[in-house]
Scaffold this active site. Structure first.
Site, PDB file in Angstrom:
ATOM      1  N   GLN A  17       0.139  -1.303  -0.185  1.00  0.00           N
ATOM      2  CA  GLN A  17       0.302  -0.026   0.479  1.00  0.00           C
ATOM      3  C   GLN A  17       0.657   1.433   0.087  1.00  0.00           C
ATOM      4  OE1 GLN A  17      -3.377   2.494   3.034  1.00  0.00           O
ATOM      5  NE2 GLN A  17      -2.425   0.683   3.169  1.00  0.00           N
ATOM      6  N   SER A  18       1.999   1.374   0.983  1.00  0.00           N
ATOM      7  CA  SER A  18       2.457   2.928   0.868  1.00  0.00           C
ATOM      8  C   SER A  18       2.986   2.794  -0.520  1.00  0.00           C
ATOM      9  CB  SER A  18       3.637   2.582   2.476  1.00  0.00           C
ATOM     10  OG  SER A  18       5.149   1.256   1.192  1.00  0.00           O
ATOM     11  N   THR A  74      13.507  -9.583 -11.768  1.00  0.00           N
ATOM     12  CA  THR A  74      14.950  -8.758 -11.875  1.00  0.00           C
ATOM     13  C   THR A  74      16.546  -8.880 -11.388  1.00  0.00           C
ATOM     14  OG1 THR A  74      14.160  -8.126  -9.924  1.00  0.00           O
ATOM     15  CG2 THR A  74      13.762  -6.442 -11.645  1.00  0.00           C
ATOM     16  N   LYS A  75      15.735 -11.105 -10.793  1.00  0.00           N
ATOM     17  CA  LYS A  75      17.212 -10.977 -10.147  1.00  0.00           C
ATOM     18  C   LYS A  75      18.258 -12.379 -11.129  1.00  0.00           C
ATOM     19  CE  LYS A  75      16.431 -11.360  -5.508  1.00  0.00           C
ATOM     20  NZ  LYS A  75      15.298 -12.010  -4.106  1.00  0.00           N
ATOM     21  N   ASN A  96       9.564   0.373  -2.053  1.00  0.00           N
ATOM     22  CA  ASN A  96       9.043   0.121  -0.294  1.00  0.00           C
ATOM     23  C   ASN A  96       9.342  -0.664  -0.305  1.00  0.00           C
ATOM     24  OD1 ASN A  96       7.140  -0.543  -2.243  1.00  0.00           O
ATOM     25  ND2 ASN A  96       6.104  -0.819  -0.090  1.00  0.00           N
ATOM     26  N   VAL A 137       7.984  -3.589   8.046  1.00  0.00           N
ATOM     27  CA  VAL A 137       7.297  -3.009   9.130  1.00  0.00           C
ATOM     28  C   VAL A 137       4.963  -2.602   8.129  1.00  0.00           C
ATOM     29  CG1 VAL A 137       6.416  -0.095   9.913  1.00  0.00           C
ATOM     30  CG2 VAL A 137       8.465  -1.483  10.263  1.00  0.00           C
ATOM     31  N   TYR A 138       4.536  -3.079   8.656  1.00  0.00           N
ATOM     32  CA  TYR A 138       3.535  -2.815   8.381  1.00  0.00           C
ATOM     33  C   TYR A 138       2.171  -1.778   9.041  1.00  0.00           C
ATOM     34  CZ  TYR A 138       3.470  -6.987   5.404  1.00  0.00           C
ATOM     35  OH  TYR A 138       3.826  -7.833   4.111  1.00  0.00           O
ATOM     36  N   GLU A 139       1.352  -1.020   8.248  1.00  0.00           N
ATOM     37  CA  GLU A 139       1.040  -0.329   8.759  1.00  0.00           C
ATOM     38  C   GLU A 139       0.358  -0.134  10.204  1.00  0.00           C
ATOM     39  OE1 GLU A 139      -1.596   2.269   6.613  1.00  0.00           O
ATOM     40  OE2 GLU A 139      -1.930   2.904   9.474  1.00  0.00           O
ATOM     41  N   ASP A 168       0.731   3.430   6.042  1.00  0.00           N
ATOM     42  CA  ASP A 168       1.034   3.430   4.796  1.00  0.00           C
ATOM     43  C   ASP A 168       0.448   4.884   3.701  1.00  0.00           C
ATOM     44  OD1 ASP A 168       2.069   1.037   4.678  1.00  0.00           O
ATOM     45  OD2 ASP A 168      -0.676  -0.064   5.014  1.00  0.00           O
ATOM     46  N   GLY A 247      -7.886  20.509  20.078  1.00  0.00           N
ATOM     47  CA  GLY A 247      -7.586  22.199  19.134  1.00  0.00           C
ATOM     48  C   GLY A 247      -7.757  23.165  20.326  1.00  0.00           C
ATOM     49  N   GLY A 248      -8.281  24.435  20.492  1.00  0.00           N
ATOM     50  CA  GLY A 248      -8.664  24.930  20.946  1.00  0.00           C
ATOM     51  C   GLY A 248     -10.259  25.150  21.769  1.00  0.00           C
TER      52      GLY A 248
HETATM   53  N1  COA Z   1      12.194  -9.790  -9.318  1.00  0.00           N
HETATM   54  C1  COA Z   1      12.530 -10.454  -8.420  1.00  0.00           C
HETATM   55  N2  COA Z   1      12.134 -10.621  -7.312  1.00  0.00           N
HETATM   56  C2  COA Z   1      11.959  -9.271  -6.897  1.00  0.00           C
HETATM   57  C3  COA Z   1      11.172  -8.557  -7.824  1.00  0.00           C
HETATM   58  C4  COA Z   1      11.357  -8.752  -8.937  1.00  0.00           C
HETATM   59  N3  COA Z   1      10.029  -8.170  -9.968  1.00  0.00           N
HETATM   60  N4  COA Z   1       9.898  -8.015  -6.865  1.00  0.00           N
HETATM   61  C5  COA Z   1      10.567  -8.185  -5.576  1.00  0.00           C
HETATM   62  N5  COA Z   1      11.209  -9.254  -5.505  1.00  0.00           N
HETATM   63  C6  COA Z   1      12.311 -10.292  -3.894  1.00  0.00           C
HETATM   64  C7  COA Z   1      12.573  -8.608  -2.902  1.00  0.00           C
HETATM   65  O1  COA Z   1      14.011  -8.275  -3.777  1.00  0.00           O
HETATM   66  C8  COA Z   1      12.742  -9.305  -1.798  1.00  0.00           C
HETATM   67  O2  COA Z   1      14.153 -10.104  -2.292  1.00  0.00           O
HETATM   68  P1  COA Z   1      15.063 -10.603  -1.303  1.00  0.00           P
HETATM   69  O3  COA Z   1      14.515 -10.794   0.084  1.00  0.00           O
HETATM   70  O4  COA Z   1      15.782 -11.782  -1.162  1.00  0.00           O
HETATM   71  O5  COA Z   1      16.160  -9.482  -0.515  1.00  0.00           O
HETATM   72  C9  COA Z   1      11.988 -10.307  -1.875  1.00  0.00           C
HETATM   73  O6  COA Z   1      11.410 -10.075  -3.842  1.00  0.00           O
HETATM   74  C10 COA Z   1      10.168  -9.795  -1.388  1.00  0.00           C
HETATM   75  O7  COA Z   1      10.656  -8.253  -1.107  1.00  0.00           O
HETATM   76  P2  COA Z   1      10.159  -7.987   0.727  1.00  0.00           P
HETATM   77  O8  COA Z   1       9.847  -6.914  -0.168  1.00  0.00           O
HETATM   78  O9  COA Z   1      10.763  -8.747   1.512  1.00  0.00           O
HETATM   79  O10 COA Z   1       8.894  -8.449   0.776  1.00  0.00           O
HETATM   80  P3  COA Z   1       8.374  -9.002   2.043  1.00  0.00           P
HETATM   81  O11 COA Z   1       6.818  -9.686   1.284  1.00  0.00           O
HETATM   82  O12 COA Z   1       8.865 -10.224   2.773  1.00  0.00           O
HETATM   83  O13 COA Z   1       7.988  -8.036   2.644  1.00  0.00           O
HETATM   84  C11 COA Z   1       7.347  -6.122   3.840  1.00  0.00           C
HETATM   85  C12 COA Z   1       6.624  -7.050   2.971  1.00  0.00           C
HETATM   86  C13 COA Z   1       5.949  -4.601   3.060  1.00  0.00           C
HETATM   87  C14 COA Z   1       6.862  -5.954   5.446  1.00  0.00           C
HETATM   88  C15 COA Z   1       8.263  -4.973   3.782  1.00  0.00           C
HETATM   89  O14 COA Z   1       8.383  -5.163   1.614  1.00  0.00           O
HETATM   90  C16 COA Z   1       8.460  -3.786   3.961  1.00  0.00           C
HETATM   91  O15 COA Z   1       8.863  -3.947   4.934  1.00  0.00           O
HETATM   92  N6  COA Z   1       8.709  -2.657   3.186  1.00  0.00           N
HETATM   93  C17 COA Z   1       9.335  -1.419   3.568  1.00  0.00           C
HETATM   94  C18 COA Z   1       8.358  -1.188   4.356  1.00  0.00           C
HETATM   95  C19 COA Z   1       6.470  -0.943   3.665  1.00  0.00           C
HETATM   96  O16 COA Z   1       6.718   0.196   2.996  1.00  0.00           O
HETATM   97  N7  COA Z   1       5.971  -1.221   4.540  1.00  0.00           N
HETATM   98  C20 COA Z   1       3.726  -1.279   3.956  1.00  0.00           C
HETATM   99  C21 COA Z   1       3.735  -1.681   3.063  1.00  0.00           C
HETATM  100  S1  COA Z   1       2.074  -0.951   2.523  1.00  0.00           S
END
Ligand code: COA
Length: 415
Positions: A17-18, A74-75, A96, A137-139, A168, A247-248
């Site tokens: 979302q963020s 992208t990996k 994010n 972190v989430y919301e 978010d 507020g006031g």
């Molecule tokens: N191709 C290949 N790999 C990809 C990709 C793509 N197109 N898009 C994402 N990935 C990979 C990432 O590189 C990551 O790999 P790694 O763990 O080996 O480094 C993996 O997917 C997972 O990404 P991640 O962001 O860790 O997702 P998650 O589901 O585990 O975590 C959050 C989700 C939201 C908790 C985390 O992204 C976060 O803390 N974000 C920052 C704070 C934030 O915005 N939170 C609010 C979200 S609403």
């Protein structure tokens, strides 16, 4: 009509979302937003909280309007090559991911700068530099660590998170402003820069008044506009203030006719000083206009709850809309508690484009919140969110890939 951000190209690496809130705003202002998603699954929200099996969820569609979607791993080495071209081709990369994910992918700030020194790299993270910088972190984590939960709710209850997604969507708004500011500065420096919004910081920014109150409390031991003032019970930190206005001008949520069965038959009522005589007349307490215990805002402070109870005796005899009409005649600030159903059906919100009906090829029509920021020279047309990978081919051919090369990338599951 042209759009404010026409010509700006955004490499949108956001999910959940963020980040998507931020890039959706930029798209609504006219930027070309290219959402890069993993082939096969895409943004996890496509499949979360689904209301129709096999169709992109409302969670996804309502956060990703006006974007183009491209699938890319992208990996993989060939995927990295495509990403390099995109970085060279775009103005802003927004992400994010969890902390460090972009580096692990091989795209550090230094590498991105090498590829495109004008690129702005904008990130949402849960926390800024410090002990928690590596945390996901989430919301609600942001609401709890940014001061919102500790200051929301009633004094005799636990901390509460708000329905407003200030962690978010609040962070997304902050990030969008940072990006536009960085684009503006690039006009003079010619350089990109990093833009960081920590969700904790964004929530705290929105809770600024509570840090104000913390310092007032430490200096004076009390805060007169808080409900705790009546019996003088203050602790060391800012307490939860229920529905006090903050507020006031004192305010509270009052019951209206039908409250016994309708959970939203309430109105927010503000006892603004200027309209005190009108309030007293309306509720049949004209003696309070001159009674020294009620005549001044200062005198009323310890009696606010009794005053609100008296106004509530009046408000329970009217529906929230009748109460709104009557109070407005006397310029008494107030607002009915509108349910989501009432908001969704509100014709004036539809007329301004704040609530929009959008058509989607797989789910059919649905409602969304349109652009809450209205620019007179850059109107927003809300277009449906893209299907996963809908624009992969057109984007790749725009980057110079031939049909054969695209077919090969698809066979090798890079896209
Ligand atoms: N191709 C290949 N790999 C990809 C990709 C793509 N197109 N898009 C994402 N990935 C990979 C990432 O590189 C990551 O790999 P790694 O763990 O080996 O480094 C993996 O997917 C997972 O990404 P991640 O962001 O860790 O997702 P998650 O589901 O585990 O975590 C959050 C989700 C939201 C908790 C985390 O992204 C976060 O803390 N974000 C920052 C704070 C934030 O915005 N939170 C609010 C979200 S609403």
């Amino acid at each position: 009509m042209g759009k404010a951000l026409e010509g700006v190209r955004i490499l949108d690496f956001t999910h959940v979302q963020s980040g998507p809130t931020c890039t959706q705003l930029l798209a609504w202002f006219g930027a070309d937003v290219i959402k890069v998603e993993r082939a096969g699954e895409g943004d996890a929200t496509r499949g979360q909280l689904r209301d129709i099996a096999g169709v992109d969820s409302l969670y996804f569609t309502m956060l990703n309007h006006n974007k183009r979607s491209m699938t890319l791993d992208t990996k993989r080495p060939d995927g990295k090559k495509v990403l390099e071209k995109l970085i060279q081709d775009c103005d802003v990369l927004v992400e994010n991911f969890a902390p460090g994910a972009l580096d692990r992918m091989g795209f550090s700030w230094e590498r991105i700068q090498e590829l495109n020194p004008r690129m702005i790299v904008a990130s949402v993270k849960g926390f800024g530099p410090g002990p928690y910088e590596h945390c996901k972190v989430y919301e609600n984590v942001a609401q709890c660590t940014g001061g919102a939960a500790a200051t929301t709710g009633f004094d005799d209850g636990p901390p509460l998170v708000s329905g407003a997604q200030i962690g978010d969507s609040g962070s997304g708004l902050h990030l969008a402003l940072g990006i536009v500011t960085a684009l503006y500065q690039r006009n003079t420096t010619g350089r990109g820069q990093k833009v960081l919004t920590a969700m904790q910081d964004a929530v705290l920014n929105l809770c600024r008044v509570k840090l104000r109150d913390q310092q007032r409390l430490e200096r004076n031991g009390v805060m007169e506009e808080y409900p705790q003032f009546a019996d003088g019970q203050f602790g060391e930190s800012v307490p939860r203030a229920g529905n006090a206005s903050g507020g006031g001008q004192p305010g509270w949520i009052l019951k209206c006719k039908g409250w016994e069965t309708d959970p939203n038959a309430y109105i927010y009522f503000i006892a603004q000083a200027q309209v005190w005589p009108a309030v007293c007349k309306l509720i049949g307490r004209e003696e309070w206009i001159t009674d020294p215990d009620y005549a001044t805002p200062r005198a009323r402070l310890p009696r606010l709850m009794a005053i609100f109870a008296a106004v509530e005796e009046w408000s329970t005899t009217h529906t929230k809309f009748e109460a709104m009409d009557i109070l407005n005649k006397f310029d008494i600030p107030c607002g009915p508690i509108l349910s989501m159903k009432e908001i969704a059906e509100d014709p004036s919100l539809r007329a301004t484009g704040t609530i929009v009906e959008v058509d989607h090829p797989e789910r059919g029509p649905y409602l969304t919140v349109g652009n809450p920021i209205k620019l007179s020279d850059s109107p927003t047309e809300v277009r449906r969110s893209p299907l996963l990978g809908e624009h992969t081919d057109e984007l790749l051919s725009g980057l110079g890939y031939s049909e054969d090369q695209i077919r090969r990338l698809r066979e090798e599951r890079v896209i």
